[in-house]
Design a protein around this motif. Structure first.
Motif, short mmCIF file in Angstrom:
data_model
loop_
_atom_site.label_atom_id
_atom_site.label_comp_id
_atom_site.label_asym_id
_atom_site.label_seq_id
_atom_site.Cartn_x
_atom_site.Cartn_y
_atom_site.Cartn_z
N ILE B 188 -110.20 -6.16 25.09
CA ILE B 188 -108.95 -7.53 25.38
C ILE B 188 -110.34 -7.92 26.52
N PRO B 189 -110.22 -9.68 26.07
CA PRO B 189 -111.35 -10.53 26.83
C PRO B 189 -111.02 -10.70 28.05
N MET B 190 -111.74 -10.22 29.27
CA MET B 190 -111.09 -10.33 30.56
C MET B 190 -111.75 -11.18 31.16
N LEU B 191 -111.57 -11.87 32.46
CA LEU B 191 -111.67 -12.77 33.03
C LEU B 191 -111.63 -12.00 34.41
N TYR B 192 -112.56 -11.86 35.27
CA TYR B 192 -112.66 -10.91 36.04
C TYR B 192 -113.84 -11.92 37.59
N VAL B 193 -112.29 -12.07 38.86
CA VAL B 193 -112.87 -12.69 39.13
C VAL B 193 -113.49 -12.06 41.15
N SER B 194 -114.74 -12.10 40.85
CA SER B 194 -115.19 -11.22 42.52
C SER B 194 -115.76 -11.97 43.64
N HIS B 195 -115.88 -11.82 44.77
CA HIS B 195 -117.25 -12.24 45.29
C HIS B 195 -118.42 -11.29 45.32
N SER B 196 -117.87 -10.11 44.30
CA SER B 196 -119.12 -8.87 44.69
C SER B 196 -120.16 -9.16 43.51
N LEU B 197 -121.11 -10.18 43.55
CA LEU B 197 -122.45 -10.34 42.40
C LEU B 197 -122.69 -9.03 41.70
N ALA B 198 -121.99 -7.57 42.20
CA ALA B 198 -122.70 -6.34 42.27
C ALA B 198 -121.91 -5.84 41.12
N GLU B 199 -120.91 -6.06 40.84
CA GLU B 199 -119.57 -5.88 40.39
C GLU B 199 -119.87 -6.41 39.11
N LEU B 200 -120.02 -7.70 39.22
CA LEU B 200 -120.25 -8.38 38.04
C LEU B 200 -121.61 -8.29 37.33
N GLN B 201 -122.40 -8.55 38.01
CA GLN B 201 -123.60 -8.00 37.45
C GLN B 201 -123.21 -6.32 36.34
N GLN B 202 -122.96 -5.99 36.97
CA GLN B 202 -122.29 -4.45 36.35
C GLN B 202 -121.44 -4.56 35.15
N SER B 203 -121.19 -4.85 34.79
CA SER B 203 -119.48 -5.42 34.09
C SER B 203 -119.60 -6.98 32.88
N ALA B 204 -120.53 -7.36 34.22
CA ALA B 204 -119.95 -9.51 32.85
C ALA B 204 -120.84 -9.30 31.46
N ASP B 205 -120.49 -10.29 30.58
CA ASP B 205 -121.55 -10.85 30.15
C ASP B 205 -121.81 -12.52 30.53
N ARG B 206 -120.42 -12.71 30.81
CA ARG B 206 -120.90 -14.09 31.48
C ARG B 206 -120.70 -14.50 32.67
N LEU B 207 -121.73 -15.57 33.42
CA LEU B 207 -121.01 -15.54 34.42
C LEU B 207 -120.79 -17.01 35.15
N LEU B 208 -119.15 -17.08 35.53
CA LEU B 208 -119.30 -18.40 35.73
C LEU B 208 -119.23 -18.67 37.27
N VAL B 209 -119.85 -19.63 38.21
CA VAL B 209 -120.50 -19.64 39.63
C VAL B 209 -119.71 -20.95 39.92
N LEU B 210 -118.71 -20.95 41.21
CA LEU B 210 -118.37 -21.81 41.35
C LEU B 210 -118.47 -22.30 42.99
N ALA B 211 -118.22 -23.44 43.40
CA ALA B 211 -118.48 -23.69 44.82
C ALA B 211 -118.10 -24.53 45.66
N HIS B 212 -117.46 -24.61 46.82
CA HIS B 212 -116.13 -25.92 46.99
C HIS B 212 -115.57 -26.38 45.98
N GLY B 213 -115.07 -25.64 44.61
CA GLY B 213 -113.85 -25.71 43.75
C GLY B 213 -114.87 -26.57 43.17
N LYS B 214 -116.06 -26.60 42.38
CA LYS B 214 -116.84 -27.00 41.12
C LYS B 214 -118.22 -25.80 40.54
N VAL B 215 -118.24 -26.20 39.39
CA VAL B 215 -119.42 -25.65 38.68
C VAL B 215 -120.51 -24.98 38.12
#
Lengths: 223, 383, 258
Positions: B188-215
């Motif tokens: 199942i494709p997943m979109l995983y929102v987190s403020h913890s980089l460790a969680e995403l570093q461990q699991s995500a294939d790609r990363l989308l980084v947002l700040a102030h509502g922009k990519v």
């Protein structure tokens, strides 16, 4: 109790039961709509729903009498639809009771819906549940206690109604003479013994009903 | 066309002046895509927009060639018809239903119903819990049920909104492992929102980084993390080297696990559980830049087990000018080392210089064995 | 789901409409709307009428003003026994009655009554009311015919100015009677018929101090049972029944001077 009083009791129960069913069918969407309304106009509608609490029943009754009279548009429409006048009919006292008891049903439901919030509804939505499905599978079971409260308050309030029913019902035996009016009649006629017997039975029945309701709520909360 | 096209801007309303969202991004609908950013960056809003729960946005969302939202053409596919799942931060299990009934609730409404509920119960390790009420569960258990429930609806895309934030450290690792396992088994494709980089570093294939509502950035997880190291503008992360390495062997006698860097080179980290981390499998790990030191000569007779030869490819000054970040290319991998300004001057380091990097076995971390949290550095949880 | 909800709603709605249709098909008894002060008397008279004519009757008792309003808005009554002549007159003007059906069926009489002091007499009312702590109950002179009559007598006696701020005003004569009978108020001017009916004694007010309280009946235009209504009107006005009414403390044509 004499036959006429039994008749009044029967009329009262019939009126209260039908009114309660209509109140729930009407009050639920209304309460839902109010609970989810974002606009500030909401307070105006809330005030309108609450009006019967403040308005003297005779005032409301008088306006309804004018609205239901065969001369009025509504009265005409009803006459054409059913072949009998609306004013002073059983239907009239049901409609009157529904209007009069509306806040007692809408307010507890609205509060329950507001308290429920949209957390669980969003969760259900994301599992593919459509609006009505969400209502029956989430809202209804989660606010059951409030529905019981609303229904019993509506029922009890309808049973105790006097002013409006007298005004638009016309105190017609076997049709619109309800218990509260029968009691009033007995008092007027100095038949205090009968008035007391009826009052006592009304008091007891209401007490039992309300106790049951609070017991149900209590169980729900303490579980 | 397994992709998600997003072009969204927030409507300007009188009540919503300060927060604005402006996202125009194509996201591959495959594996796990992490969405990372500080709180208030618009992560959750974006997720809810994709889910169909957010109404105050303008623009378009296109999912696998199907238009979910197009405000110009007044197209809005209702959330319940999007076939997208969402696991909330607070599991939101229905309190009037048992665990099993919660699962059945989802399965009954699934459009496909190809999944076997018992298999999912086994997969999510819920066997002993199914007859409990949701209030009786721990937060970790609740979140597992929420995950199982979301899966049983058989969505084409599963959204996860901070799914681990309510869990303690031990449960976080367990849940994350489960999440990855499920993603791989059920695809199942997943979109995983987190403020913890460790969680995403461990699991995500790609990363989308947002700040102030922009990519800010989008791409391969390791590359994006490395770019974040070098451009600490909007987001200050714990600078690190992000790696995915094959487990070569577990050396119980020396208490080390060997990770393969390439045919000739290995890295060593404290011994991992051989059951959980099977030989030959890929392991996500990270090394904080502050844990890697530089020597000009090859270390000899050192207690530090890992050292590699490389070339400095980039030198950058930290914003407060007290530390220097070096990017060093060793064996086709980029490693990051943070050193003091004093060392930098003493060693006379420049771009292109050949150096040795060295770090202890314990500097190599995964979420399950790291005690240091790996997320955005803020005043409260700065290192 | 939405459809089943609508179905339930419509079902209830139509049941309501149907029940109102059915109720009109049954044979209706003669509906007599009666002012509450005369209702107990009527109840005692009706069995004779029912036996004589075989006509079934229903009594709807209420305040004259209230019953008048209801009739105006289409209340399905056949005959209306008011406690005054004003409302029947109005109904006649509004063309809501069968022409020439307006008849006076009784004249009300006033009496002074005190539950504590049954021997209290109208003639020494003046001495007693000097004592400011004692209050007098009367029906509302503006709306109740018995109240208006009581006011006339008090004015004639020269007591009105002195008493007017110490009066307990009842909505109708029934309420006034209850206030006095329950001793909530020490004394009051009530209907003589109320005393008779409850076998109490009081002091009759002189007939000449107030204009006659004509209680009139009308047959309503809406009636579907004109013949029976007429029968009932005749029955009530028959000399035999008029005598009985007189025994209940009313004056009738036969025993009035005018």
């Amino acid at each position: 109790m004499i036959d006429a009083d039994l008749m009044a009791l029967f009329t009262t129960l019939k009126m209260a039961t039908i009114s309660t069913i209509i109140l729930l069918l009407l009050g639920t969407p209304l309460a839902w709509w109010l609970a989810n309304m974002q606009s500030k106009v909401k307070v105006i509608f809330e005030a309108i729903v609450a009006l019967p609490i403040i308005l003297p029943p005779t005032v409301l009754g008088f306006y309804l009498l004018i609205a239901f009279a065969p001369q009025s548009t509504l009265g005409q429409l009803w006459l054409q639809l059913t072949g009998s006048p609306l004013a002073f009919s059983f239907s009239a006292i049901v409609i009157g009771s529904v209007l009069y008891s509306l806040p007692f049903v809408v307010q507890p439901l609205q509060r329950a819906f507001e308290q429920l919030g949209d957390h669980y509804l969003e969760a259900a939505t994301m599992l593919g549940a459509k609006p009505l499905d969400r209502f029956f599978s989430i809202v209804l079971p989660m606010t059951k206690a409030s529905f019981i409260t609303a229904a019993s308050l509506g029922f009890a309030h309808t049973v105790g109604e006097f002013g409006i029913v007298l005004m638009i019902g016309g105190n017609i035996p076997d049709q619109t003479r309800v218990l509260s009016i029968a009691i009033f009649d007995h008092v007027e006629a100095f038949e205090y013994a009968q008035a007391q017997a009826l009052s006592l039975s009304l008091l007891l029945a209401s007490f039992v009903l309300l106790t049951l309701v609070y017991l149900l709520n209590y169980k729900k909360v303490s579980r | 066309m397994t992709e998600l096209l997003i072009n969204l801007t927030s409507k300007k309303t009188p009540t919503n002046k300060q927060f604005s969202l402006a996202i125009n991004q194509r996201i591959e609908n495959k594996g796990i895509t992490g969405i990372f950013g500080p709180s208030g960056s618009g992560k959750t809003t974006l997720l809810r927009a994709i889910a169909g729960l957010e109404q105050h946005l303008q623009g378009e969302i296109n999912f696998n060639g199907k238009t979910l939202l197009n405000t110009n053409n007044k197209i809005f596919i209702k959330a319940e018809q999007r076939n997208i799942g969402l696991v909330f931060q607070n599991s939101r299990l229905f309190p009037h239903l048992s665990v099993y009934e919660n699962l059945i609730y989802a399965q009954k409404r699934s459009k496909k119903s190809t999944l076997n509920i018992d298999k999912i119960i086994v997969l999510t390790e819920l066997k002993n819990l199914i007859h409990k009420q949701s209030q009786q569960l721990s937060s970790g258990e609740q979140q597992r049920v929420a995950l199982a429930r979301a899966i049983l609806a058989e969505p084409q895309l599963l959204l996860l909104d901070e799914p681990l934030s309510a869990l303690d450290q031990r449960n976080k690792g367990k849940m994350l492992t489960l999440l990855i396992k499920i993603q791989q088994q059920l695809n199942i494709p997943m979109l995983y929102v987190s403020h913890s980089l460790a969680e995403l570093q461990q699991s995500a294939d790609r990363l989308l980084v947002l700040a102030h509502g922009k990519v800010i950035d989008y791409g391969n997880i390791h590359q994006v993390i490395h770019r974040l190291n070098e451009q600490p503008t909007d987001i200050n992360i714990h600078q690190q080297t992000s790696l995915a390495l094959v487990v070569k062997q577990h050396d119980k006698t020396h208490g080390l696990t060997e990770l393969q860097l390439n045919d000739q080179h290995s890295l060593y980290m404290p011994l991992l559980n051989a059951q959980q981390y099977k030989q030959g499998n890929s392991l996500r790990c990270f090394i904080f830049a502050s844990d890697i030191s530089i020597t000009l000569q090859e270390p000899f007779n050192s207690s530090i087990v890992n050292h590699l030869k490389g070339k400095i490819t980039q030198v950058s000054m930290s914003t407060n000018k007290q530390a220097v970040l070096l990017a060093i290319n060793c064996v086709q991998h980029t490693f990051y080392s943070q050193i003091s300004l004093m060392s930098y001057k003493k060693l006379n380091l420049t771009q292109g210089l050949k150096v040795f990097i060295q770090f202890k076995a314990s500097a190599i971390k995964t979420l399950t064995n790291s005690t240091t949290q790996n997320h955005i550095i803020t005043e409260e949880n700065g290192c | 789901m939405l459809i089943s909800y609508l179905r339930l709603f419509l079902l209830t709605f139509f049941t309501l409409i149907l029940s109102s249709i059915n109720s009109t098909q049954a044979a209706q008894p003669l509906r007599i709307a009666v002012s509450s002060n005369f209702a107990p008397v009527l109840k005692q008279l009706l069995p004779e009428f029912n036996q004589q004519t075989g006509v079934a009757t229903q009594i709807i008792s209420g305040v004259t003003g209230g019953l008048y309003q209801q009739i105006k808005y289409g209340a399905p009554y056949d005959v209306f026994l008011a406690a005054d002549s004003l409302r029947p007159q109005k109904l006649a003007q509004e063309n809501l009655i069968i022409p020439h059906s307006r008849k006076t069926y009784a004249f009300g009489q006033l009496a002074l009554y005190s539950a504590k002091n049954p021997k209290l007499s109208w003639h020494n009312l003046k001495n007693i009311t000097d004592n400011k702590s004692k209050r007098l109950a009367i029906a509302n002179p503006k709306t109740a015919p018995y109240g208006k009559a009581a006011q006339q007598c008090l004015i004639k006696q020269g007591l009105w100015e002195q008493l007017k701020n110490h009066l307990i005003i009842g909505n109708n004569i029934g309420q006034t009677f209850q206030q006095v009978r329950s001793q909530a108020v020490t004394m009051g001017i009530v209907a003589y018929s109320q005393l008779k009916l409850n076998k109490l004694t009081g002091s009759l007010l002189p007939k000449n101090c107030y204009s006659p309280i004509k209680q009139q009946l009308v047959i309503l235009k809406n009636t579907s049972q004109l013949e029976k209504s007429q029968q009932f009107s005749n029955f009530l006005l028959s000399s035999k029944i008029q005598q009985k009414i007189a025994q209940f403390g009313y004056l009738t044509k036969a025993n009035t001077d005018d």
